[in-house]
Scaffold this motif. Structure first.
Motif: not given
Length: 612
Positions: A53-54, A56, A107, A148, A150-151
């Motif tokens: 999901k993430v 960071r 991503s 960051e 994500k995905d």
């Protein structure tokens, strides 16, 4: 038209991502290493749903201006090397310029950064979707960089299906971050999972503090510090398991080369070799060791994820590793006030790989006087009985080093023997099984080492010389090691036709070691030769063969044969004297080959066996 075509930048980036980004933990590793290279003093890591999901990463490093931020997303763009010569002296964790664009290609990626310069009034934010830049703008980013991701793998579904469960990927993320935190205790780390704090580590100059904070005090108690050992311009420091500590896997062996954690069979096998004789086969010592060396003698550019390295002179690395292990073992051989037997804890032969347990103490060895032997006339020799022999000594009195070969009865109650192989002894709230042959082997081995180091073993002249037939290669080996075998009490010479050359297939034996006078001469020669050749084969490196003293291999072989040939009485007197000699050994808990000499069972363990 030909069938070979150039790949598009997007496809090429995703191919590169397949090499660099194996799983979410790979993303964390590459980005945190970039933060470290940027001189960060504080690094914060947040991830959710196993990193899919993430992920960071925020740091307070040097940051980048807009042009550098955009350039960092191009393949093979890097600030860490300039020329071909730079590849031979890599001093940073990253250097290829592949990781950031590869991660961004698989991503939804956001880079926010601000350099530490006086004219830096605002930061830069770059948004990338599947490798395509979709936005560049000013940001209110503090000094440093935040990335960051994500995905992860949203546009490469085939990669997602090969990932493990969320719990497994989370465990890999945590393990990777812990390794990086161990490598750099001078940096403060914060880890957040699903917005919940997992750990917060303050910066420290002490590796011990960092290990304690990450793995707990019990882990640190099972280790001893290796303080900056210098071997031919290679510096080694860190922590190594105390003698007797071992695990069934190598998961707690961490090796760092110039600050980079590497997996190296050379190091793991070298460490196991260094602990040969104090750990049973199948167990591996825990280690957190740092090697500092000239970057020119180590090649970091041999693995896509930089997990493996190649050494220009591997022999020097193994020598440094062996010296570190010898330093640890030497420290515990010099202990003068070891723990009492009641505090030994579980024996290493019964330790699970996930167990954390107290170390088994190492007791100073009894001194060998005038090369005296332990076995005599196929019976154990005991000191004359005295009126004080029936007195029960305390554990402290038993374990106190007396500086002589005398031995007081241990604080055990003799229960009996089993199958003329084991002594059963009761102590405290449990009992101990002593394997008699293994105990004899350890005691004989340690006394032989002292005798061999100071001179030759006591020998016995044969009434009639023994003539033994051997192959030409065996004869050549025996004659090449003639002086060495003579030190062991075995006088040999070539015999018969061809006696002046190595083609002779007969040898003559004139003397044998007194310890082995009951062993058939032919068996004695062949077993000695086989054992020493096996030891030589373990270490082909001539540098290491010099460190692994020849007397060690000889003492192993003779002590094993002596223990097999020995006849003893299975009674209380023998048991108590044998145990008394055993616990005075330097490493009493295993034979020279690593087989346990004794096992302890607590009352709680016995009760557990009888529960429904």
């Amino acid at each position: 038209m030909g069938s070979i075509r150039l790949l598009s930048d997007l496809v090429a980036s995703q191919v590169a991502a397949g090499e660099v980004v194996e799983r979410p933990a790979s993303v964390l590793k590459e980005l945190v290493e970039n933060s470290i290279d940027a001189g960060a003093q504080r690094i914060e890591v947040l991830f959710a749903q196993g990193g899919l999901k993430v992920i960071r990463i925020s740091d307070d490093g040097c940051g980048m201006d807009r042009s550098d931020a955009l350039l960092s997303l191009e393949r093979h763009a890097t600030s860490k090397i300039r020329t071909l010569e730079d590849l031979s002296v890599i001093g940073t964790l990253g250097f290829r310029g592949e990781a950031v664009p590869s991660i961004a290609s698989v991503s939804r990626f956001r880079l926010s950064t601000r350099p530490r310069t006086e004219d830096s009034l605002a930061g830069t934010e770059v948004i990338v979707d599947g490798g395509k830049i979709v936005g560049v703008s000013d940001s209110g980013q503090a000094y440093g960089t935040q990335i960051e991701v994500k995905d992860l793998f949203y546009n490469v579904p085939a990669r997602r299906k090969f990932l493990k469960s969320e719990k497994t990927e989370t465990a890999h993320l945590l393990e990777q971050l812990q390794i990086l935190a161990v490598a750099h205790p001078e940096i403060a780390f914060t880890c957040l999972h699903e917005e919940r704090e997992v750990f917060r580590l303050a910066a420290t100059n002490s590796l011990a503090v960092r290990l304690r904070d990450l793995y707990g005090s019990s882990f640190l108690q099972g280790m001893t510090e290796v303080q900056h050992i210098e071997v031919e311009e290679i510096n080694v420091h860190g922590f190594l398991a105390r003698p007797g500590e071992g695990r069934s896997d190598r998961s707690q062996q961490l090796f760092f080369i110039n600050g980079r954690m590497v997996r190296s069979p050379l190091l793991s096998m070298g460490l196991r070799e260094a602990c040969d004789g104090i750990l049973p086969k199948g167990l591996h010592p825990q280690a957190v060791l740092f090697f500092q060396m000239d970057p020119a003698i180590v090649d970091c550019n041999v693995h896509p994820a930089k997990r493996e390295v190649r050494f220009q002179e591997p022999g020097k690395i193994k020598v440094a590793l062996l010296r570190a292990a010898q330093e640890v073992m030497g420290n515990y051989a010099r202990v003068t006030t070891p723990l009492p037997l009641q505090e030994m804890g579980r024996p290493y032969s019964m330790v699970r790989s996930d167990a954390v347990h107290p170390f088994l103490p190492v007791i100073q060895p009894a001194l060998v006087e005038d090369g005296s032997t332990f076995v005599q006339e196929k019976n154990i020799s005991f000191p004359p009985e005295t009126e004080d022999q029936n007195k029960q000594p305390s554990a402290d009195a038993l374990l106190e080093h007396q500086g002589s070969g005398s031995c007081e009865p241990p604080p055990y109650r003799y229960v009996g023997s089993i199958a003329e192989r084991y002594f059963v002894l009761e102590e405290g709230d449990g009992f101990t099984l002593v394997e008699v042959r293994a105990a004899l082997e350890r005691i004989t081995y340690e006394r032989l080492k002292g005798s061999l180091a100071s001179g030759m073993l006591e020998r016995q002249q044969l009434l009639l010389s023994e003539i033994i037939e051997v192959s030409a290669s065996q004869c050549a080996w025996i004659m090449a090691h003639q002086a060495f075998l003579e030190k062991a009490g075995l006088e040999v010479e070539a015999f018969g036709q061809g006696a002046t050359g190595h083609a002779s297939k007969s040898i003559k034996i004139d003397t044998i070691p007194v310890l082995l006078k009951e062993v058939p001469v032919t068996q004695l020669v062949h077993e000695l030769m086989s054992d020493i050749q096996s030891e030589e084969a373990k270490t082909k490196d001539p540098v290491l063969q010099g460190i692994r003293m020849s007397e060690e291999a000889l003492a192993r072989s003779i002590s094993r044969m002596t223990a097999k040939a020995q006849k003893i009485a299975y009674d209380e007197t023998t048991a108590m004297m044998l145990l008394g000699d055993l616990i005075k050994c330097e490493f009493p808990y295993a034979t020279p080959s690593g087989r346990p000499t004794m096992l302890q069972f607590s009352e709680a363990e016995i009760e557990q066996k009888f529960r429904c």
